[in-house]
Design an enzyme around this catalytic site. Structure first.
Site, short mmCIF file in Angstrom:
data_model
loop_
_atom_site.label_atom_id
_atom_site.label_comp_id
_atom_site.label_asym_id
_atom_site.label_seq_id
_atom_site.Cartn_x
_atom_site.Cartn_y
_atom_site.Cartn_z
N GLU A 141 -7.80 -4.07 5.00
CA GLU A 141 -7.72 -3.76 3.59
C GLU A 141 -6.77 -4.60 2.76
OE1 GLU A 141 -7.92 0.31 4.63
OE2 GLU A 141 -8.71 0.81 2.82
N ARG B 31 -2.50 -1.77 -3.64
CA ARG B 31 -3.71 -1.07 -3.58
C ARG B 31 -3.48 -0.03 -4.51
NH1 ARG B 31 -4.63 3.85 0.63
NH2 ARG B 31 -7.06 4.08 0.05
N HIS C 225 -12.75 3.57 -0.38
CA HIS C 225 -12.62 2.68 0.45
C HIS C 225 -13.44 1.43 0.15
CE1 HIS C 225 -12.46 6.09 3.95
NE2 HIS C 225 -11.40 5.60 3.63
N ASN D 171 0.86 -1.18 -0.09
CA ASN D 171 0.12 -0.06 0.14
C ASN D 171 0.98 1.24 0.10
OD1 ASN D 171 -1.82 2.08 0.33
ND2 ASN D 171 -3.16 0.75 2.34
N ARG E 212 -10.89 16.66 6.20
CA ARG E 212 -11.76 16.83 4.96
C ARG E 212 -13.15 17.28 5.17
NH1 ARG E 212 -10.56 11.21 2.02
NH2 ARG E 212 -8.39 10.97 3.30
#
Ligand code: ADP
Length: 344
Positions: free
Chosen positions: A330, A64, A153, A7, A214
């Site tokens: 993940e 990823r 996601h 990742n 964010r």
């Protein structure tokens, strides 16, 4: 057999190695601050060396990749054509795809004979119906520019759906759930019969829930106001929306653990705004799904903060609703995809 998962972020490279089919975690290491001043690691290639992996023992590598666009809607074996497409998608994901590509490139140089698979954050949301992914903009902007909701996601939401099905003792295709991935980045997903039918992140990972730094949803006109009235450049506005907003913007802190320790008004307000937004999405998704088996909490906040979970569930309409707390993984889901795709 051993599957390594990479990742790669703009200044980090994380690797996990799993033994399959047992799915045992054998190795987990992250190199941070790549290329930053004062760091001994200047590039992703150096970071790969610093991980100290013996590639002669690795059977497959999973990567990823944040954005697969409309062309790459499921995991793929990486070849030059796939790399070309991921490069083309940089325009849609300028903050993420270049770093992911660096991870792929250094791993391919280091291990040219090991099959490598790209797993996309957008892929799980390929099942969104058109009414969910189209914005009410001129249709030509979708056709010519690819402006639509992609959702992100997805690897996490897919993993959570599978784990929730196990906990609910049902088949994946039988479950209707709302998954909440609440970390620094945060998103909600409405999952009907095991498939994503709506999600809160959109054209970019900026839309939707209130996040660490964010904004999540805002009136698009605010962007124009910042540019017109305050003479902000697009770059400055991007920074405000992505790095100076969310919990940080409201109370000056983006780490929820720190915020929960505070007792001042702004800290309380930041939490109230975040929780209210999550509840709004749950309400909307309950209507879309009609019948909800469970609400799934995950991510650093969802997994660890009972206070936030309780605040979200503190609503008369949610009385009796089943909640599940599932630690997302993940990297394991990426390894699962490698294993499935390569038919190992
Ligand atoms: P990322 O999106 O960077 O992967 P994480 O999933 O690690 O983020 O989530 C980070 C968030 O989780 C931070 O706001 C952090 O404060 C919060 N968090 C982690 N542990 C706890 C905890 N025990 N209680 C409350 N919040 C927590």
């Amino acid at each position: 057999m051993k599957i390594a998962v990479f990742n790669a972020g703009s200044s980090s490279l994380k690797c996990k190695i799993f033994e399959f089919p047992a799915k045992t975690l054998l190795f987990c290491k992250e190199i941070e601050k790549i290329g930053e001043s004062g760091s001994a690691i200047a590039s992703h290639a150096e970071a790969l060396e610093a991980l100290g992996i013996d590639f002669s023992e690795i059977d497959a590598i999973g990567h990823r990749v944040v954005h697969g666009g409309e062309k790459l809607q499921e995991s793929v074996l990486i070849d030059n054509e796939v790399i070309k497409t991921i490069k083309e998608l940089i325009v849609l994901a300028p903050l993420h795809n270049p770093a992911n590509l660096q991870g792929i490139e250094v791993a391919r140089q280091k291990a040219p004979n090991i099959p490598q698979v790209a797993v996309f954050d957008t892929a799980f949301h390929a099942t969104l119906p058109k009414e969910a992914y189209l914005y009410a903009l001129p249709y030509e902007l979708y056709e010519a520019e690819g402006i639509r909701r992609y959702g992100f996601h997805g690897t996490s939401h897919a993993y959570l759906a599978k784990e929730a099905a196990k906990e609910l003792k049902k088949e994946l295709r039988e479950i209707n759930i709302i998954t909440l991935h609440l970390g620094n980045g945060a998103s909600a997903c409405a999952i009907k019969k095991g498939r994503s039918i709506d999600t809160s992140m959109g054209f970019t990972p900026l839309e939707g829930l209130v996040m660490g730094t964010r904004t999540g949803d805002i009136d698009a006109e605010i962007v124009l106001y910042l540019e017109r009235k305050l003479a902000k450049t697009p770059k400055e506005v991007e920074h405000i929306l992505n790095k100076e907003s969310g919990l940080l913007g409201i109370c000056g802190e983006n780490d929820l653990r720190e915020i929960l320790l505070r007792e001042d008004e702004r800290a309380k307000l930041a939490i109230d705004i975040m929780v209210r937004r999550i509840q709004k999405y749950i309400g909307a998704y309950m209507l879309l799904l009609e019948d909800v088996d469970a609400i799934v909490f995950s991510g650093g906040i969802g997994e660890n903060s009972k206070e936030i979970r309780d605040a979200v569930m503190d609503n008369a309409l949610l009385k009796g609703m089943k909640t599940l707390v599932i630690a997302t993984d993940e990297e394991l889901e990426i390894a699962n995809e490698c294993y499935r795709l390569l038919g190992l």
